[in-house]
Design a protein around this motif. Structure first.
Motif, mmCIF file in Angstrom:
data_model
loop_
_atom_site.group_PDB
_atom_site.id
_atom_site.type_symbol
_atom_site.label_atom_id
_atom_site.label_comp_id
_atom_site.label_asym_id
_atom_site.label_seq_id
_atom_site.Cartn_x
_atom_site.Cartn_y
_atom_site.Cartn_z
ATOM 1 N N ALA A 42 1.266 8.057 0.117
ATOM 2 C CA ALA A 42 1.268 7.982 1.613
ATOM 3 C C ALA A 42 0.683 9.071 3.004
ATOM 4 C CB ALA A 42 1.483 6.096 1.900
ATOM 5 N N ARG A 43 1.334 8.885 3.005
ATOM 6 C CA ARG A 43 1.624 9.740 4.405
ATOM 7 C C ARG A 43 0.488 10.771 4.621
ATOM 8 N NH1 ARG A 43 5.540 8.914 8.165
ATOM 9 N NH2 ARG A 43 7.312 9.260 6.956
ATOM 10 N N THR A 44 0.443 11.646 3.289
ATOM 11 C CA THR A 44 -0.509 13.038 2.753
ATOM 12 C C THR A 44 -1.922 12.642 3.310
ATOM 13 O OG1 THR A 44 0.923 14.224 1.666
ATOM 14 C CG2 THR A 44 -0.743 14.843 1.269
ATOM 15 N N ALA A 45 -2.178 11.528 2.264
ATOM 16 C CA ALA A 45 -3.750 10.982 2.070
ATOM 17 C C ALA A 45 -3.624 10.561 3.875
ATOM 18 C CB ALA A 45 -3.215 9.559 1.619
ATOM 19 N N LEU A 46 -3.051 9.788 4.343
ATOM 20 C CA LEU A 46 -3.848 9.557 5.966
ATOM 21 C C LEU A 46 -3.428 10.701 6.855
ATOM 22 C CD1 LEU A 46 -1.388 6.377 6.327
ATOM 23 C CD2 LEU A 46 -4.095 6.690 6.327
ATOM 24 N N LEU A 47 -2.776 12.229 7.284
ATOM 25 C CA LEU A 47 -2.888 13.135 7.732
ATOM 26 C C LEU A 47 -4.333 13.430 7.494
ATOM 27 C CD1 LEU A 47 0.391 14.163 7.445
ATOM 28 C CD2 LEU A 47 -0.562 14.010 9.337
ATOM 29 N N ALA A 82 -8.591 5.461 2.899
ATOM 30 C CA ALA A 82 -7.909 6.440 2.870
ATOM 31 C C ALA A 82 -7.057 6.496 1.276
ATOM 32 C CB ALA A 82 -7.699 7.544 3.705
ATOM 33 N N LEU A 83 -6.579 5.124 1.632
ATOM 34 C CA LEU A 83 -5.166 4.950 0.514
ATOM 35 C C LEU A 83 -5.947 4.015 0.082
ATOM 36 C CD1 LEU A 83 -2.496 3.443 3.064
ATOM 37 C CD2 LEU A 83 -2.823 5.701 1.746
ATOM 38 N N PHE A 93 8.866 -3.783 -2.115
ATOM 39 C CA PHE A 93 7.758 -3.362 -2.585
ATOM 40 C C PHE A 93 7.290 -1.755 -2.931
ATOM 41 C CE2 PHE A 93 8.104 -7.029 -0.643
ATOM 42 C CZ PHE A 93 7.379 -8.432 -0.703
ATOM 43 N N PRO A 94 7.660 -1.517 -4.178
ATOM 44 C CA PRO A 94 7.198 0.206 -4.485
ATOM 45 C C PRO A 94 5.598 0.132 -4.414
ATOM 46 C CG PRO A 94 8.529 -0.765 -6.477
ATOM 47 C CD PRO A 94 8.158 -1.693 -5.236
ATOM 48 N N ASP A 95 5.024 -1.101 -4.834
ATOM 49 C CA ASP A 95 3.421 -0.841 -4.837
ATOM 50 C C ASP A 95 2.509 -0.591 -3.745
ATOM 51 O OD1 ASP A 95 4.156 -3.165 -4.764
ATOM 52 O OD2 ASP A 95 2.528 -3.649 -6.732
ATOM 53 N N ALA A 96 3.536 -1.240 -2.342
ATOM 54 C CA ALA A 96 3.013 -1.446 -1.735
ATOM 55 C C ALA A 96 3.760 -0.452 -0.517
ATOM 56 C CB ALA A 96 3.861 -2.344 -0.436
ATOM 57 N N VAL A 97 2.963 -0.142 1.058
ATOM 58 C CA VAL A 97 3.464 0.081 2.164
ATOM 59 C C VAL A 97 3.278 -0.877 3.582
ATOM 60 C CG1 VAL A 97 3.005 3.213 1.544
ATOM 61 C CG2 VAL A 97 1.267 1.796 1.958
ATOM 62 N N ARG A 135 4.386 4.144 12.494
ATOM 63 C CA ARG A 135 5.778 2.975 11.838
ATOM 64 C C ARG A 135 5.282 3.157 10.046
ATOM 65 N NH1 ARG A 135 8.027 -0.567 14.123
ATOM 66 N NH2 ARG A 135 9.167 -0.594 12.256
ATOM 67 N N LEU A 136 5.177 4.055 9.508
ATOM 68 C CA LEU A 136 4.674 4.200 8.293
ATOM 69 C C LEU A 136 6.379 3.963 6.951
ATOM 70 C CD1 LEU A 136 2.559 7.222 7.189
ATOM 71 C CD2 LEU A 136 2.105 5.108 6.319
#
Length: 361
Positions: free
Chosen positions: A283-288, A147-148, A327-331, A320-321
């Motif tokens: 990222a949270r929205t994409a996972l939801l 998803a990400l 790292f602005p390009d990472a989660v 634990r997101l």
């Protein structure tokens, strides 16, 4: 019963029905829509003759041999790679489509590696009559990371897997329980160099263990076999499978696979980097919104996934997101999933149902 003139429902064979994944496969098939005619259970000679329940019916396990595939339309292989390499081509020659969970065919360019719901269409691209299913670790991770990747383009992945004893099958589960019984009540253990190992090995023969070190009161930073230069086959498989499924041959993956004293369900700590900046809320929205992903992420109330809370479930659980300014390009996140169900049986059942529909069920 089928209506007059209606095509008979296809026959499903489950090879390795008496193993740890096989038992879960029977549960999954029994709980899902019934698209099958006969369900044939196959296993080694020492397990033949056992009676197992599927769809509420008692079925006698047959010995795995060439004749066992006569009349089979779809065969799910839940066995070691050596057995799959020998019998999968036999099943194909008998007219069955094979779904294999071993490493025997995963790297082959003419065998699709399928995660149902992500690249399901690849089921139809099977020139050898074989569809491969990934390892449990890959399946637990894929729904979330896919998803990400769809939103931001994955470039680098650093992952530490914390893999359950059931990843080593029934032998792994039995060994963990035996070791737990061995150390139970011994409250002084774990305070001195080597005391746990000496205690366990004095009561249980180490040569009978599927693990290279005691697992009770311990973690073992090794799963699989040696793959060269310090890597294990489990770690290399995770990299190679993600590259193939995501169609990302240059994906950078660093994996460390660790066995932990958990009966079932894998957990992973993930650091994922992308082609450009990604917001934490994005990222949270994409996972939801991702199918088969459940987000549990309320640290103020200790709400995050753990293996004992997700065992027996089909979804992937993420929590634990977090993200740092470095790292602005990472989660970063933690993911959990049942390695026998999510990581094997459910994917096979879904692929099998896709094939059943193709066959006109």
């Amino acid at each position: 019963m089928n209506a007059v003139g209606e095509r008979p429902r296809p026959t499903l064979a489950i090879v390795g029905a008496t193993g740890a994944v096989g038992a879960v496969m029977l549960e999954v098939v029994s709980q899902r829509a019934d698209v099958w005619g006969e369900i044939r259970l196959l296993a080694s000679a020492r397990s033949a003759g056992r009676t197992m329940s599927v769809r509420g019916e008692d079925v006698v396990v047959r010995e795995l041999d060439a004749a066992a595939f006569d009349g089979v339309d779809v065969a799910v292989f839940l066995v070691h790679s050596e057995v799959a390499a020998e019998y999968a081509p036999i099943a194909v020659r008998a007219g069955a489509v094979v779904i294999d969970t071993s490493r025997a065919f995963r790297a082959e360019p003419d065998v699709p590696l399928v995660v149902h719901g992500y690249n399901t269409a690849q089921v139809g691209n099977r020139p050898r009559g074989i569809v491969s299913s990934p390892t449990g670790a890959t399946l637990v991770l894929l729904d979330a990371i896919g998803a990400l990747h769809s939103g931001w383009g994955l470039t680098d992945l650093v992952v530490t897997t914390m893999e359950a004893a059931s990843g080593a099958g029934e032998a792994g589960i039995a060994r963990l329980h035996d070791e737990i019984e061995s150390v139970a009540g011994e409250r002084q253990l774990g305070r001195h160099i080597g005391d746990v190992r000496r205690h366990v090995e004095s009561r249980l023969p180490s040569e009978s263990s599927p693990f290279p070190a005691p697992l009770a009161l311990n973690v073992v930073p090794w799963t699989g076999r040696a793959a060269g230069e310090g890597w294990s086959t489990a770690e290399m498989s995770l990299r190679d499978e993600l590259r193939k499924i995501l169609d990302r041959p240059s994906l950078h993956v660093a994996a460390t696979c660790v066995r932990v004293p958990v009966v079932s369900s894998h957990a992973m700590s993930v650091h994922a980097r992308f082609e450009g900046p990604v917001s934490l809320e994005g990222a949270r929205t994409a996972l939801l919104q991702a199918p088969d992903v459940v987000v549990l992420d309320d640290v103020e109330h200790d709400d995050w996934p753990t293996p004992v809370d997700v065992t027996g479930s089909d979804p992937t659980f993420v929590g634990r997101l977090r993200q740092t300014a470095d790292f602005p390009d990472a989660v970063d996140f933690v993911v959990c999933g049942d390695n026998l169900r999510k990581g094997a049986a459910t994917n096979c059942a879904q692929i099998a149902e896709t094939l059943a529909a193709e066959l006109g069920a």
